[in-house]
Write a protein that holds these residues in place. Structure first.
Motif, mmCIF file in Angstrom:
data_model
loop_
_atom_site.group_PDB
_atom_site.id
_atom_site.type_symbol
_atom_site.label_atom_id
_atom_site.label_comp_id
_atom_site.label_asym_id
_atom_site.label_seq_id
_atom_site.Cartn_x
_atom_site.Cartn_y
_atom_site.Cartn_z
ATOM 1 N N GLU A 184 0.864 -1.140 0.038
ATOM 2 C CA GLU A 184 -0.003 -0.034 -0.194
ATOM 3 C C GLU A 184 0.633 1.212 -0.060
ATOM 4 O O GLU A 184 0.495 2.106 -0.685
ATOM 5 C CB GLU A 184 -1.006 -0.118 1.123
ATOM 6 N N LYS A 185 1.900 1.212 0.770
ATOM 7 C CA LYS A 185 2.802 2.431 0.875
ATOM 8 C C LYS A 185 3.703 2.658 -0.284
ATOM 9 O O LYS A 185 3.724 3.647 -0.880
ATOM 10 C CB LYS A 185 3.660 2.143 2.171
ATOM 11 N N HIS A 209 1.236 3.877 -3.337
ATOM 12 C CA HIS A 209 0.856 5.234 -3.125
ATOM 13 C C HIS A 209 1.890 6.097 -3.361
ATOM 14 O O HIS A 209 1.709 7.114 -4.210
ATOM 15 C CB HIS A 209 0.753 5.552 -1.454
ATOM 16 N N GLU A 259 2.135 6.209 -7.660
ATOM 17 C CA GLU A 259 0.971 6.787 -7.969
ATOM 18 C C GLU A 259 1.311 8.228 -7.808
ATOM 19 O O GLU A 259 1.150 9.116 -9.036
ATOM 20 C CB GLU A 259 -0.503 6.318 -7.191
#
Length: 226
Positions: free
Chosen positions: A126-127, A130, A133
């Motif tokens: 997830e990190k 992120h 992105e």
């Protein structure tokens, strides 16, 4: 700013290496405070001691003499394992060459510090995603380093350096291996990230134009400030 705003304090740092019957002095008594929100460049010719100072401030090397503190903690009193854990959570590093692992995808490379720090695969992914992105590289997440451009590789290296939200980002000639267009994009990215993530940013560079964009510039010669 008062002493409470100092993130990293280097005091009278000396570094030398054996050379023949004597020693080669690289740093000859450097002191420096890195404060919250700082952004500065370190300039100097090759051999001035810039990279050595960066490595010592970043605990990648130890001085022969001097003191190094982070928010009151004596870093030179820590053993190598303690320093490794400290670096992984408090500091980020970007070098001239990206040093990505060729057998891992972009996403997996960015996840590495989280996994080393004991975070779960889900949280690490997830990190990392992120940050990819944020940098416009989400579509490159599953690509391997040999499938990416120089500018993309360096952005991924920056994402890896920042994935654990360090307080200080050290960069050693981060645009030195890029053409002027990609180098300019990376420079812009550093300043965006500094504001977004509230980082202290310390950059060693030969690029006078890049250095001129910083509110502070320090110059080194023969292991001393000038």
């Amino acid at each position: 700013m008062n002493e409470q705003n100092v993130l990293l304090k280097a005091v009278d740092i000396h570094k030398s290496y054996p050379q023949g019957a004597g020693e080669l002095e690289i740093l000859r008594g450097i002191s420096l405070d890195i404060k919250e929100g700082d952004a500065f460049a370190i300039l100097g010719s090759s051999g001035a001691g810039k990279s050595t100072l960066l490595q010592i401030m970043g605990t990648l090397d130890r001085p022969n003499k001097g003191e190094l503190y982070c928010e009151g903690r004596d870093l030179l009193a820590m053993n190598d394992e303690e320093l490794s854990k400290f670096r992984n959570s408090e500091m980020g590093f970007v070098f001239q060459f990206h040093h990505l692992l060729g057998e891992f995808t972009a996403l997996e490379n960015v996840m590495i510090p989280c996994r080393v720090g004991g975070e779960s695969i889900r949280v690490a992914k997830e990190k990392a995603m992120h940050l990819l992105e944020f940098m416009g590289l989400a579509e490159r997440a599953d690509h391997y380093p040999n499938q990416l451009s120089g500018g993309e590789l360096q952005r991924i290296a920056i994402a890896r350096a920042l994935v654990r939200h360090p307080k200080i980002l050290f960069a050693d000639e981060p645009t030195g291996n890029l053409d002027s267009m990609n180098g300019g994009k990376i420079q812009e990215l550093f300043f965006r990230l500094k504001e977004e993530m509230k980082l202290a940013l310390v950059v060693v560079t030969h690029d006078l134009t890049f250095a001129a964009r910083f509110p502070k510039v320090y110059r080194m010669k023969d292991g001393l400030w000038v």
